[in-house]
Design a protein around this motif. Structure first.
Motif, mmCIF file in Angstrom:
data_model
loop_
_atom_site.group_PDB
_atom_site.id
_atom_site.type_symbol
_atom_site.label_atom_id
_atom_site.label_comp_id
_atom_site.label_asym_id
_atom_site.label_seq_id
_atom_site.Cartn_x
_atom_site.Cartn_y
_atom_site.Cartn_z
ATOM 1 N N LEU A 62 0.830 -1.198 0.000
ATOM 2 C CA LEU A 62 0.000 0.000 0.000
ATOM 3 C C LEU A 62 0.867 1.251 0.000
ATOM 4 N N MET A 66 0.894 4.170 -2.861
ATOM 5 C CA MET A 66 0.729 5.593 -2.560
ATOM 6 C C MET A 66 1.882 6.412 -3.126
ATOM 7 N N LYS A 212 -10.242 9.919 1.704
ATOM 8 C CA LYS A 212 -10.892 8.603 1.747
ATOM 9 C C LYS A 212 -11.243 8.131 0.346
ATOM 10 N N PHE A 215 -8.099 6.855 -1.391
ATOM 11 C CA PHE A 215 -7.747 5.520 -0.909
ATOM 12 C C PHE A 215 -8.710 4.463 -1.460
ATOM 13 N N SER A 219 -7.447 1.408 -3.761
ATOM 14 C CA SER A 219 -7.744 0.038 -3.334
ATOM 15 C C SER A 219 -8.497 -0.725 -4.419
ATOM 16 N N LEU A 257 -2.616 14.803 1.924
ATOM 17 C CA LEU A 257 -2.409 13.437 1.446
ATOM 18 C C LEU A 257 -0.965 12.998 1.684
ATOM 19 N N ALA A 261 0.466 9.801 3.861
ATOM 20 C CA ALA A 261 1.300 8.796 3.196
ATOM 21 C C ALA A 261 2.689 8.709 3.824
ATOM 22 N N LEU A 265 2.369 5.299 5.897
ATOM 23 C CA LEU A 265 2.439 4.200 4.934
ATOM 24 C C LEU A 265 3.817 3.992 4.313
#
Length: 399
Positions: A62, A66, A212, A215, A219, A257, A261, A265
């Protein structure tokens, strides 16, 4: 119960390592990603963490997705539309020359198999838009002729590397074609829906719905990519490119964002990249690493330097820009990570490619810092003179 199996202890160890890596990066003035990779290697060897858990593997993927999305958003759409034909040759040569040279060297001198040679060529043929963009912003020249040329050329280089990874390692069949077509339809609709969504949410922003939504799309496309038997990074990069226009007009959204990230992440991706590095390969693979670094650096310079000269930049500016474009941290690590995840590379081969990627990014960046042209120094000083109140006022207006 082994304390390392406790997820709360492990996540505290992980984020503590990421925080320490950030402090080292600030102190030593090196990319945070590089410090996180080294931290991952240290944790792996001293705490016997060479076998990450399934949830760590997923978060790492993930994080890579990103990174590709954010890299795609760095492109300035209007400038790229005007200049992509002009910069096509430099972008392709910046990827193809080192890609072919590394692949041939790996085959004839290291005696690697074809798939391993292709992974090595892709990993060491790419360029990091994120690193170049950050360096240009720090110098205050992201909107200069040199800055825009570098970003446009490096976008083509990166797109070539991601496309090569998808072309060479996608197992095409009927199901993959069907899911690929669905992904293309979603990508075509996404920019229109994103503009509508951002315009609507400005009236009533609540709990970061835009992030959201991003993402959710990443996904969904990741699911379609895995069903199509390819890597999620390819549609993520394309999605970032298609989102670039919206992100360029909403800098606050881009910052939010990035905050999500880079704080949570991407450390999973970079630190896990360090997990598979073998100290044995670092010691006994010194000459292959050195030769791969030299080959990549020379062919990267040969691919971009003449073009910048033809664009009427000075020799010093052209050399500075070419050295910046030599670094290929993000996509290089993604390609190497793909290789070891899918058992194309063994740990020794992965270590050689990864360490060569790190060294061939760090050394040219240090050299570029030593030869900063006077025109760039002047631009940097002008940037420092801009009052902080102006920047604060802009963000208050955006908020």
């Amino acid at each position: 119960m082994n304390i390392l199996e406790n997820p709360w202890f492990f996540i505290s160890l992980w984020m503590g390592g990421a925080f320490s890596a950030a402090l080292f990066a600030i102190r030593l003035k090196i990319p945070v990603a590089l410090a996180e990779i080294l931290m991952g290697a240290v944790l792996s060897h001293f705490l016997a963490l060479s076998n990450p858990t399934e949830w760590m593997n997923f978060l790492s993927k993930l994080g890579a997705t990103m990174l590709c999305f954010i890299a795609g958003t760095e492109i300035e759409p209007e400038y790229f539309k005007e200049s992509w034909k002009k910069n096509m040759f430099s972008g392709l040569s910046s990827f193809l020359l080192p890609f072919l040279a590394i692949a041939l060297f790996s085959h004839y001198f290291l005696h690697w198999k074809t798939a391993q040679c292709l992974i090595a060529g892709i990993a060491l043929g790419t360029t990091s838009i994120a690193i170049i963009y950050t360096s240009l912003v720090e110098r205050g020249i992201e909107n200069s002729s040199l800055g825009k040329t570098l970003l446009s050329s490096c976008f083509i280089t990166d797109f070539g590397s991601v496309l090569a990874l998808g072309m060479f390692f996608t197992h095409w069949d009927i199901s993959s074609i069907i899911f690929g077509i669905i992904a293309l339809i979603i990508l075509w609709l996404f920019p229109k829906f994103l503009r509508f969504l951002l315009a609507f949410l400005k009236k009533s922003p609540v709990s970061e719905p835009e992030i959201k939504f991003v993402f959710f799309m990443l996904s969904l496309l990741g699911f379609l990519a895995t069903m199509a038997k390819t890597e999620p990074v390819l549609p993520a990069f394309v999605l970032g490119i298609l989102s670039a226009n919206s992100f360029s007009t909403d800098r606050l959204l881009r910052r939010r964002l990035r905050a999500v990230a880079y704080s949570i992440l991407t450390p999973f991706f970079f630190m896990k990249s360090g997990f598979h590095i073998s100290l044995h390969a670092l010691i006994f693979g010194f000459f292959p690493i050195l030769l791969l670094t030299l080959i990549k650096t020379c062919f990267k310079l040969f691919g971009l330097f003449p073009y910048l000269i033809l664009e009427k930049h000075s020799i010093k500016e052209s050399l500075y820009g070419s050295l910046l474009a030599t670094g290929g941290l993000t996509f290089g690590l993604i390609a190497a990570h793909y290789g070891i995840q899918n058992k194309i590379l063994n740990r020794e081969e992965y270590s050689i490619i990864t360490i060569a990627t790190l060294v061939s990014t760090l050394i040219p960046m240090l050299l570029a810092g030593l030869i900063v042209p006077k025109t760039i120094v002047v631009a940097e000083k002008k940037k420092e003179e801009v009052p902080l109140k102006k920047e604060i006022g802009e963000y208050e207006e955006e908020g």
